[in-house]
Design an enzyme around this catalytic site. Structure first.
Site, PDB file in Angstrom:
ATOM      1  N   GLY A   1     -11.883   1.804   4.274  1.00 17.37           N
ATOM      2  CA  GLY A   1     -10.995   1.107   3.582  1.00 17.37           C
ATOM      3  C   GLY A   1     -10.230   1.878   2.653  1.00 17.37           C
ATOM      4  N   HIS A   2      -9.186   1.339   1.992  1.00 14.66           N
ATOM      5  CA  HIS A   2      -8.108   2.000   1.307  1.00 14.66           C
ATOM      6  C   HIS A   2      -8.769   2.516   0.264  1.00 14.66           C
ATOM      7  CE1 HIS A   2      -7.143  -1.895  -1.075  1.00 14.66           C
ATOM      8  NE2 HIS A   2      -8.070  -1.651  -1.033  1.00 14.66           N
ATOM      9  N   ASN A   3      -8.187   3.957  -0.105  1.00 12.03           N
ATOM     10  CA  ASN A   3      -8.555   4.871  -1.369  1.00 12.03           C
ATOM     11  C   ASN A   3     -10.127   5.270  -1.353  1.00 12.03           C
ATOM     12  OD1 ASN A   3      -6.611   2.597  -2.934  1.00 12.03           O
ATOM     13  ND2 ASN A   3      -6.108   4.726  -3.198  1.00 12.03           N
TER      14      ASN A   3
ATOM     15  N   GLN B   1       0.722  -1.145   0.020  1.00 12.12           N
ATOM     16  CA  GLN B   1      -0.039   0.094  -0.014  1.00 12.12           C
ATOM     17  C   GLN B   1       0.723   1.121  -0.020  1.00 12.12           C
ATOM     18  OE1 GLN B   1      -3.614  -0.660   0.255  1.00 12.12           O
ATOM     19  NE2 GLN B   1      -2.449  -2.383  -0.610  1.00 12.12           N
TER      20      GLN B   1
END
Length: 328
Positions: free
Chosen positions: A223-225, A182
């Site tokens: 969560g990511h993004n 990440q």
């Protein structure tokens, strides 16, 4: 500690009816307030509590001034709830500042982290390399700000918040999972408040973004993004999956879930415990939940549910025709 009613009105506005030199020593709910405390009434459904309330002063709208002013002082304002919110902040400011060190000795701050001169870093916090904390922001105990993550001005991060843990990214290969590094970070704007033990994952390539004025409750997973627009608020235990985009001025009720890669436009309001399974392109209030089933059955049932209202109208029309035919 106490404040006179005149001092309160001088700072916050409103129209006072009552003795200006009356001291208030605390804030309390309407039903339990005593003569030395100030309360508020913002909803008509609680007006029956006024007669029994012992509050020395009540903050009310003009519609309830005559009812509330019997035997007590009142502060009249168009929005009592907003006035009360501002009064809580005034009260805390008046209580005096904490004498603890600005950066607690137990905090671990990387030499390449950047902390504004008036920011506060609580006990056992960890600020990794390249992280930044803006002016006036407060990190309570045990907050982790991972590498390269940014917190804007006047933010509050409560105990246990983790900003910038790795997003959940893995590629399947021959029955195993290969980690996807990440490489993004997390960017948090100004005036954001994040509740205890909430986690915001760093982006895979681009950053996870929390815009200005966002309010996140306890135990939320971002969560990511994910991108959350300005002044959106989420209640406890909400889960937002990776790459979802949520607009400005949205609300998400407790325990609701937003699936990944979906888009919610501005001014969307999701009821508690709902599951958002599709993008929402129109502002409004949305509610939905469905029992767990095999995916094939779920899709068939979901398609049927969409037709229920039309089926109902058809059945009513058939019943009416049958009734008319019997009369003939």
């Amino acid at each position: 500690m106490s404040l006179t009613l005149s001092a309160i009105v001088e700072r916050l506005g409103g129209r006072l009816s009552g003795p200006p030199d009356l001291n208030m020593e605390g804030l309390a709910p309407l039903q339990s307030a005593q003569s030395h405390q100030i309360a508020f009434l913002s909803s008509p459904k609680y007006q029956n509590q006024l007669a029994e309330s012992q509050a020395g002063c009540v903050i009310v709208s003009p519609a309830f001034e005559s009812l509330a002013s019997v035997g007590r002082a009142v502060i009249v304002t168009d929005d009592p709830y907003l006035y009360f919110a501002r009064l809580t902040r005034l009260w805390k400011q008046t209580m005096g500042s904490d004498t603890a060190p600005r950066i607690h000795p137990s905090a671990v701050v990387h030499p390449q982290a950047d902390v504004a001169d008036d920011a506060t870093i609580g006990p056992l916090c960890v600020l990794e390399r390249g992280s930044r904390v803006g002016p006036g922001s407060i990190l309570k105990s045990r907050v982790t700000l991972s590498e390269g993550c940014v917190v804007g001005a006047r933010c509050i991060l409560h105990s246990g918040v983790v900003v910038g843990a790795d997003g959940f990214g893995f590629a399947p290969h021959q029955g195993r999972w290969e980690k996807i590094e990440q490489l993004g970070a997390v960017r948090i704007g100004d005036d954001v408040e994040i509740g205890a033990n909430t986690c915001i994952d760093r982006g895979a390539l681009e950053d996870t973004v929390i815009e200005d004025g966002v309010k996140l409750d306890n135990l939320i997973q971002i969560g990511h993004n994910v991108h959350i627009g300005s002044h959106t608020a989420m209640a406890g235990c909400v889960g937002v999956a990776g790459s979802a985009r949520i607009g400005a001025h949205c609300t998400v009720g407790g325990g609701a879930v937003v699936l990944g890669h979906l888009t919610l436009v501005d001014h969307v309001h999701i009821s508690a415990a709902s599951v958002v399974t599709r993008s929402i392109s129109q502002p409004g209030h949305y509610t939905g939940m469905f029992p767990l089933d095999t995916n094939a059955n779920w899709e068939r049932n979901a398609a049927t549910l969409k037709q229920l209202s039309r089926l109902r109208e058809r059945i009513k029309a058939l019943e009416a025709d049958t009734h008319n035919n019997k009369e003939i």
